[in-house]
Design a protein around this motif. Structure first.
Motif, PDB file in Angstrom:
ATOM      1  N   THR A   2      50.906  44.180 -13.552  1.00 35.30           N
ATOM      2  CA  THR A   2      51.402  42.998 -13.925  1.00 35.30           C
ATOM      3  C   THR A   2      51.697  42.984 -15.513  1.00 35.30           C
ATOM      4  O   THR A   2      51.195  44.025 -16.164  1.00 35.30           O
ATOM      5  CB  THR A   2      50.542  41.535 -13.918  1.00 35.30           C
ATOM      6  OG1 THR A   2      49.318  41.809 -14.809  1.00 35.30           O
ATOM      7  CG2 THR A   2      50.439  41.287 -12.500  1.00 35.30           C
ATOM      8  N   LYS A   3      52.526  42.486 -16.345  1.00 35.40           N
ATOM      9  CA  LYS A   3      52.789  42.294 -17.753  1.00 35.40           C
ATOM     10  C   LYS A   3      51.616  42.128 -18.411  1.00 35.40           C
ATOM     11  O   LYS A   3      51.472  42.844 -19.570  1.00 35.40           O
ATOM     12  CB  LYS A   3      53.927  41.228 -17.881  1.00 35.40           C
ATOM     13  CG  LYS A   3      55.468  41.599 -17.414  1.00 35.40           C
ATOM     14  CD  LYS A   3      56.250  40.644 -17.817  1.00 35.40           C
ATOM     15  CE  LYS A   3      57.653  40.771 -17.376  1.00 35.40           C
ATOM     16  NZ  LYS A   3      58.559  39.901 -18.044  1.00 35.40           N
ATOM     17  N   ILE A   4      50.817  40.970 -18.011  1.00 33.96           N
ATOM     18  CA  ILE A   4      49.726  40.797 -18.765  1.00 33.96           C
ATOM     19  C   ILE A   4      48.410  41.939 -18.833  1.00 33.96           C
ATOM     20  O   ILE A   4      47.960  42.237 -19.814  1.00 33.96           O
ATOM     21  CB  ILE A   4      49.134  39.358 -18.393  1.00 33.96           C
ATOM     22  CG1 ILE A   4      47.788  38.962 -19.469  1.00 33.96           C
ATOM     23  CG2 ILE A   4      48.511  39.432 -17.171  1.00 33.96           C
ATOM     24  CD1 ILE A   4      48.093  38.571 -20.721  1.00 33.96           C
ATOM     25  N   GLU A   5      48.470  42.638 -17.514  1.00 30.95           N
ATOM     26  CA  GLU A   5      47.420  43.638 -17.420  1.00 30.95           C
ATOM     27  C   GLU A   5      47.930  44.820 -18.295  1.00 30.95           C
ATOM     28  O   GLU A   5      47.025  45.393 -18.905  1.00 30.95           O
ATOM     29  CB  GLU A   5      47.384  44.277 -15.988  1.00 30.95           C
ATOM     30  CG  GLU A   5      46.908  43.238 -15.070  1.00 30.95           C
ATOM     31  CD  GLU A   5      46.896  43.598 -13.678  1.00 30.95           C
ATOM     32  OE1 GLU A   5      46.042  43.288 -12.877  1.00 30.95           O
ATOM     33  OE2 GLU A   5      47.992  44.192 -13.108  1.00 30.95           O
ATOM     34  N   GLN A   6      49.447  45.248 -18.206  1.00 28.64           N
ATOM     35  CA  GLN A   6      49.839  46.193 -19.097  1.00 28.64           C
ATOM     36  C   GLN A   6      49.637  45.915 -20.661  1.00 28.64           C
ATOM     37  O   GLN A   6      49.319  46.917 -21.332  1.00 28.64           O
ATOM     38  CB  GLN A   6      51.244  46.216 -18.807  1.00 28.64           C
ATOM     39  CG  GLN A   6      51.978  47.559 -19.450  1.00 28.64           C
ATOM     40  CD  GLN A   6      51.167  48.964 -19.202  1.00 28.64           C
ATOM     41  OE1 GLN A   6      51.189  49.270 -18.073  1.00 28.64           O
ATOM     42  NE2 GLN A   6      50.919  49.804 -20.152  1.00 28.64           N
ATOM     43  N   TYR A   7      49.859  44.844 -21.033  1.00 27.82           N
ATOM     44  CA  TYR A   7      49.702  44.192 -22.431  1.00 27.82           C
ATOM     45  C   TYR A   7      48.227  44.454 -22.742  1.00 27.82           C
ATOM     46  O   TYR A   7      47.982  45.010 -23.855  1.00 27.82           O
ATOM     47  CB  TYR A   7      49.820  43.061 -22.721  1.00 27.82           C
ATOM     48  CG  TYR A   7      49.875  42.190 -23.985  1.00 27.82           C
ATOM     49  CD1 TYR A   7      50.835  42.284 -24.910  1.00 27.82           C
ATOM     50  CD2 TYR A   7      48.718  41.827 -24.717  1.00 27.82           C
ATOM     51  CE1 TYR A   7      50.908  42.039 -26.085  1.00 27.82           C
ATOM     52  CE2 TYR A   7      48.475  41.576 -25.891  1.00 27.82           C
ATOM     53  CZ  TYR A   7      49.608  41.550 -26.713  1.00 27.82           C
ATOM     54  OH  TYR A   7      49.482  41.224 -28.053  1.00 27.82           O
ATOM     55  N   ILE A   8      47.216  44.128 -22.089  1.00 30.55           N
ATOM     56  CA  ILE A   8      45.870  44.352 -22.287  1.00 30.55           C
ATOM     57  C   ILE A   8      45.491  45.886 -22.573  1.00 30.55           C
ATOM     58  O   ILE A   8      44.593  46.232 -23.469  1.00 30.55           O
ATOM     59  CB  ILE A   8      44.787  43.547 -21.349  1.00 30.55           C
ATOM     60  CG1 ILE A   8      45.059  41.876 -21.785  1.00 30.55           C
ATOM     61  CG2 ILE A   8      43.419  43.854 -21.460  1.00 30.55           C
ATOM     62  CD1 ILE A   8      44.480  41.092 -20.740  1.00 30.55           C
ATOM     63  N   ILE A   9      46.061  46.648 -21.343  1.00 38.49           N
ATOM     64  CA  ILE A   9      45.583  47.946 -21.650  1.00 38.49           C
ATOM     65  C   ILE A   9      46.157  48.485 -22.893  1.00 38.49           C
ATOM     66  O   ILE A   9      45.529  49.568 -23.132  1.00 38.49           O
ATOM     67  CB  ILE A   9      46.243  48.596 -20.170  1.00 38.49           C
ATOM     68  CG1 ILE A   9      45.431  48.221 -19.014  1.00 38.49           C
ATOM     69  CG2 ILE A   9      46.238  50.166 -20.321  1.00 38.49           C
ATOM     70  CD1 ILE A   9      45.850  48.515 -17.568  1.00 38.49           C
ATOM     71  N   GLU A  10      47.439  48.356 -23.223  1.00 35.49           N
ATOM     72  CA  GLU A  10      48.123  49.028 -24.393  1.00 35.49           C
ATOM     73  C   GLU A  10      47.340  48.355 -25.640  1.00 35.49           C
ATOM     74  O   GLU A  10      47.037  49.280 -26.576  1.00 35.49           O
ATOM     75  CB  GLU A  10      49.551  48.690 -24.507  1.00 35.49           C
ATOM     76  CG  GLU A  10      50.363  49.319 -23.332  1.00 35.49           C
ATOM     77  CD  GLU A  10      50.316  50.726 -23.545  1.00 35.49           C
ATOM     78  OE1 GLU A  10      50.328  51.290 -24.727  1.00 35.49           O
ATOM     79  OE2 GLU A  10      50.151  51.409 -22.449  1.00 35.49           O
ATOM     80  N   PRO A  70      47.659  38.250 -25.614  1.00 38.90           N
ATOM     81  CA  PRO A  70      48.910  38.035 -26.483  1.00 38.90           C
ATOM     82  C   PRO A  70      48.718  36.496 -26.874  1.00 38.90           C
ATOM     83  O   PRO A  70      47.869  35.853 -26.482  1.00 38.90           O
ATOM     84  CB  PRO A  70      49.993  38.102 -25.393  1.00 38.90           C
ATOM     85  CG  PRO A  70      49.467  38.069 -24.165  1.00 38.90           C
ATOM     86  CD  PRO A  70      47.976  38.518 -24.188  1.00 38.90           C
ATOM     87  N   GLU A  71      49.332  36.402 -27.890  1.00 38.65           N
ATOM     88  CA  GLU A  71      49.197  34.769 -28.544  1.00 38.65           C
ATOM     89  C   GLU A  71      50.013  33.899 -27.693  1.00 38.65           C
ATOM     90  O   GLU A  71      49.350  32.755 -27.666  1.00 38.65           O
ATOM     91  CB  GLU A  71      50.196  34.635 -29.906  1.00 38.65           C
ATOM     92  CG  GLU A  71      49.225  35.550 -31.053  1.00 38.65           C
ATOM     93  CD  GLU A  71      48.062  34.664 -31.399  1.00 38.65           C
ATOM     94  OE1 GLU A  71      48.181  33.705 -31.598  1.00 38.65           O
ATOM     95  OE2 GLU A  71      47.055  35.329 -31.753  1.00 38.65           O
ATOM     96  N   LYS A  72      51.011  34.380 -26.911  1.00 39.06           N
ATOM     97  CA  LYS A  72      51.504  33.481 -25.925  1.00 39.06           C
ATOM     98  C   LYS A  72      51.600  34.261 -24.461  1.00 39.06           C
ATOM     99  O   LYS A  72      51.649  35.316 -24.367  1.00 39.06           O
ATOM    100  CB  LYS A  72      53.012  33.154 -26.329  1.00 39.06           C
ATOM    101  CG  LYS A  72      53.122  32.540 -27.783  1.00 39.06           C
ATOM    102  CD  LYS A  72      54.402  31.679 -28.023  1.00 39.06           C
ATOM    103  CE  LYS A  72      54.422  31.292 -29.283  1.00 39.06           C
ATOM    104  NZ  LYS A  72      54.529  29.902 -29.478  1.00 39.06           N
ATOM    105  N   PRO A  73      51.798  33.204 -23.505  1.00 39.78           N
ATOM    106  CA  PRO A  73      51.794  33.784 -22.100  1.00 39.78           C
ATOM    107  C   PRO A  73      53.278  34.472 -22.050  1.00 39.78           C
ATOM    108  O   PRO A  73      54.093  34.570 -22.575  1.00 39.78           O
ATOM    109  CB  PRO A  73      52.450  32.570 -21.210  1.00 39.78           C
ATOM    110  CG  PRO A  73      51.900  31.480 -22.046  1.00 39.78           C
ATOM    111  CD  PRO A  73      51.920  31.840 -23.331  1.00 39.78           C
ATOM    112  N   LEU A  74      52.953  35.801 -21.352  1.00 40.69           N
ATOM    113  CA  LEU A  74      53.970  36.735 -20.821  1.00 40.69           C
ATOM    114  C   LEU A  74      54.947  36.515 -19.834  1.00 40.69           C
ATOM    115  O   LEU A  74      54.317  35.907 -18.870  1.00 40.69           O
ATOM    116  CB  LEU A  74      53.312  38.019 -20.844  1.00 40.69           C
ATOM    117  CG  LEU A  74      52.687  38.701 -22.003  1.00 40.69           C
ATOM    118  CD1 LEU A  74      52.056  39.909 -21.691  1.00 40.69           C
ATOM    119  CD2 LEU A  74      53.532  38.817 -23.007  1.00 40.69           C
TER     120      LEU A  74
END
Length: 74
Positions: A2-10, A70-74
């Motif tokens: 998911t986008k949130i998983e990828q964001y946290i991983i990065e 992230p500051e806001k939902p993805l």
């Protein structure tokens, strides 16, 4: 993934590099298998961080677990 998983991983990957840690070193600090971080960072693998991982990584980097989000939902 998911986008949130990828964001946290990065975010964690960026912090890992900033702190001069290799994938192996971070895996060992987490007391996980030597390949754990490389599997999490590889898009083709299914390994992901869980809440406990995020808390331990925040302790290692001396930050808050919310720093990975992230500051806001993805």
């Amino acid at each position: 993934m998911t986008k949130i998983e990828q964001y946290i991983i990065e975010e964690i990957k960026t912090m890992r590099k900033k702190h001069g840690l290799t994938q192996l070193e971070l895996s060992q600090k987490l007391d996980m298998s030597d390949s754990f971080i490389s599997h999490v960072e590889a898009p083709s693998k299914r390994a992901k961080y869980n809440i406990n991982h995020l808390n331990m990584i925040a302790q290692i980097f001396d930050c808050s677990p919310k720093d990975f989000w992230p500051e806001k939902p993805l």
